[in-house]
Design a protein around this motif. Structure first.
Motif, PDB file in Angstrom:
ATOM      1  N   HIS A 239      67.668  -0.639  32.061  1.00 48.59           N
ATOM      2  CA  HIS A 239      67.891  -0.298  30.658  1.00 48.59           C
ATOM      3  C   HIS A 239      69.029   0.721  30.597  1.00 48.59           C
ATOM      4  CE1 HIS A 239      65.630   3.202  31.965  1.00 48.59           C
ATOM      5  NE2 HIS A 239      66.106   3.850  30.921  1.00 48.59           N
TER       6      HIS A 239
ATOM      7  N   ASP B 238      66.441  11.026  37.366  1.00 53.66           N
ATOM      8  CA  ASP B 238      65.795  10.053  36.487  1.00 53.66           C
ATOM      9  C   ASP B 238      64.581   9.496  37.232  1.00 53.66           C
ATOM     10  OD1 ASP B 238      65.413   8.554  34.224  1.00 53.66           O
ATOM     11  OD2 ASP B 238      67.301   7.460  34.343  1.00 53.66           O
TER      12      ASP B 238
ATOM     13  N   GLU C 200      62.958   6.061  36.787  1.00 54.08           N
ATOM     14  CA  GLU C 200      62.729   4.622  37.021  1.00 54.08           C
ATOM     15  C   GLU C 200      63.100   4.207  38.440  1.00 54.08           C
ATOM     16  OE1 GLU C 200      64.172   5.800  34.277  1.00 54.08           O
ATOM     17  OE2 GLU C 200      63.109   4.959  32.551  1.00 54.08           O
TER      18      GLU C 200
ATOM     19  N   HIS D  16      68.800   3.686  37.921  1.00 52.34           N
ATOM     20  CA  HIS D  16      68.417   2.281  37.739  1.00 52.34           C
ATOM     21  C   HIS D  16      69.617   1.532  37.186  1.00 52.34           C
ATOM     22  CE1 HIS D  16      68.320   3.458  33.545  1.00 52.34           C
ATOM     23  NE2 HIS D  16      67.681   4.537  33.956  1.00 52.34           N
TER      24      HIS D  16
ATOM     25  N   GLU E  92      73.811   3.737  33.067  1.00 44.62           N
ATOM     26  CA  GLU E  92      73.823   5.191  32.878  1.00 44.62           C
ATOM     27  C   GLU E  92      74.633   5.845  34.000  1.00 44.62           C
ATOM     28  OE1 GLU E  92      69.670   6.249  32.659  1.00 44.62           O
ATOM     29  OE2 GLU E  92      69.368   5.001  30.901  1.00 44.62           O
TER      30      GLU E  92
ATOM     31  N   MET F 209      71.359  13.907  30.346  1.00 48.13           N
ATOM     32  CA  MET F 209      71.125  13.687  31.783  1.00 48.13           C
ATOM     33  C   MET F 209      72.081  14.495  32.653  1.00 48.13           C
ATOM     34  SD  MET F 209      70.844   9.508  31.896  1.00 48.13           S
ATOM     35  CE  MET F 209      69.982   9.375  33.459  1.00 48.13           C
TER      36      MET F 209
HETATM   37 ZN    ZN Z   1      67.557   6.303  32.932  1.00 56.31          ZN
END
Ligand code: ZN
Length: 275
Positions: free
Chosen positions: A115, A8, A10, A104, A134, A87
């Motif tokens: 988020h 990911d 972020e 994140h 996540e 993901m």
């Molecule tokens: Zn993410």
């Protein structure tokens, strides 16, 4: 030893701002290089620790961010969108470990660009009653397939979060959160050393275990009532409060598929300034 990196953006080195991860911006072009650097450091560490195959699964936005032309030539990369497990696509193909890179914190809590799936419209997600990022959702999916989480990289709060859902994973804080849009960052050459070392050491825990399938409940809170109502159109999804929906699934795989439907339907119902 087959390892997957769920990558990911972020939580990548240096990223603190919306434009840094927004496809098409000049900033995104710049941070793609730092993101790719983090991935390469991880790949190098995994091979040094005994990996024989590394699959990088792009997990951010368009899922077309990492620079393939700069990728460590020993790695393979799954790039592009519309993957059933999103993901975590590939976690069910006999992996011996997974790395959560550039992760994140979840919606509704502190952390750089925090988020859960949607940028703002989801204000909280709970897995079996526990507030879930996540990372927590994906770790539960990995566990169902008997795949250990070896390393988690992101800001310091992401590492703290990982300590609660994958305490044996090696955390690498590439930045220290100051606010949702600010962090004290380390240069990518510095974070590369830390990511490589943690990935090499993390390989000591690689190796599939007996995964177990069990039922799970996911609850999602939105920032507007009509998004919950939109999501509740999905069979088995119940709107149990003004802005909250919940659903039960027989496995984490099914739960994540249903969650994907809920986020897709809610996204489609977002309207201009009033959300
Ligand atoms: Zn993410």
């Amino acid at each position: 030893m087959r390892i997957m990196i769920s990558a990911d953006m972020e939580g990548a080195s240096g990223v603190t701002w919306t434009a840094d991860v927004q496809v098409g911006t000049d900033e995104w072009q710049r941070f793609r290089k730092m993101f790719t650097s983090d991935v390469n450091a991880c790949v190098a560490g995994l091979f040094a620790g005994g990996a024989t195959d590394v699959l990088v699964n792009e997990a951010h936005s368009s899922q077309r961010n990492i620079l393939l032309e700069d990728l460590d030539t020993r790695a393979r990369m799954l790039t592009g969108r519309h993957k059933p497990l999103s993901m975590m696509q590939g976690v069910d193909t006999g992996m011996d470990g997974v790395v959560f890179l550039g992760y994140h914190t979840g919606a509704g809590v502190e952390g750089v660009l925090s988020h859960t799936y949607l940028p703002n419209q989801i204000t909280g997600v709970w897995l079996d009653g526990v507030h879930a990022s996540e990372g927590r959702l994906n770790a539960a999916l990995a566990a169902e397939h008997g795949v250990p989480v070896l390393v988690v990289t992101g800001d310091d709060l992401t590492c703290e979060d990982a300590g609660s859902y994958a305490p044996e994973a090696r955390p690498v804080a590439v930045k220290e959160c100051v606010s949702r849009y600010a962090a004290i960052c380390l240069p990518p050459t510095v974070t590369a050393t830390a990511i490589e070392e943690a990935s090499r050491a993390g390989m000591a825990r690689a190796g599939r275990f007996a995964g177990s399938v069990s039922g799970h409940r996911i609850e999602v809170e939105f920032d507007a009532a009509h998004l919950a109502a939109a999501a509740a159109v999905v069979p088995t999804v119940e709107q149990f409060d003004v802005r909250r929906v919940g659903f039960d699934a027989e496995s984490m795989t099914e739960a994540m598929k249903a969650f994907k439907v809920v986020t897709a339907i809610a996204s489609g119902a977002v309207e201009g300034n009033y959300g």
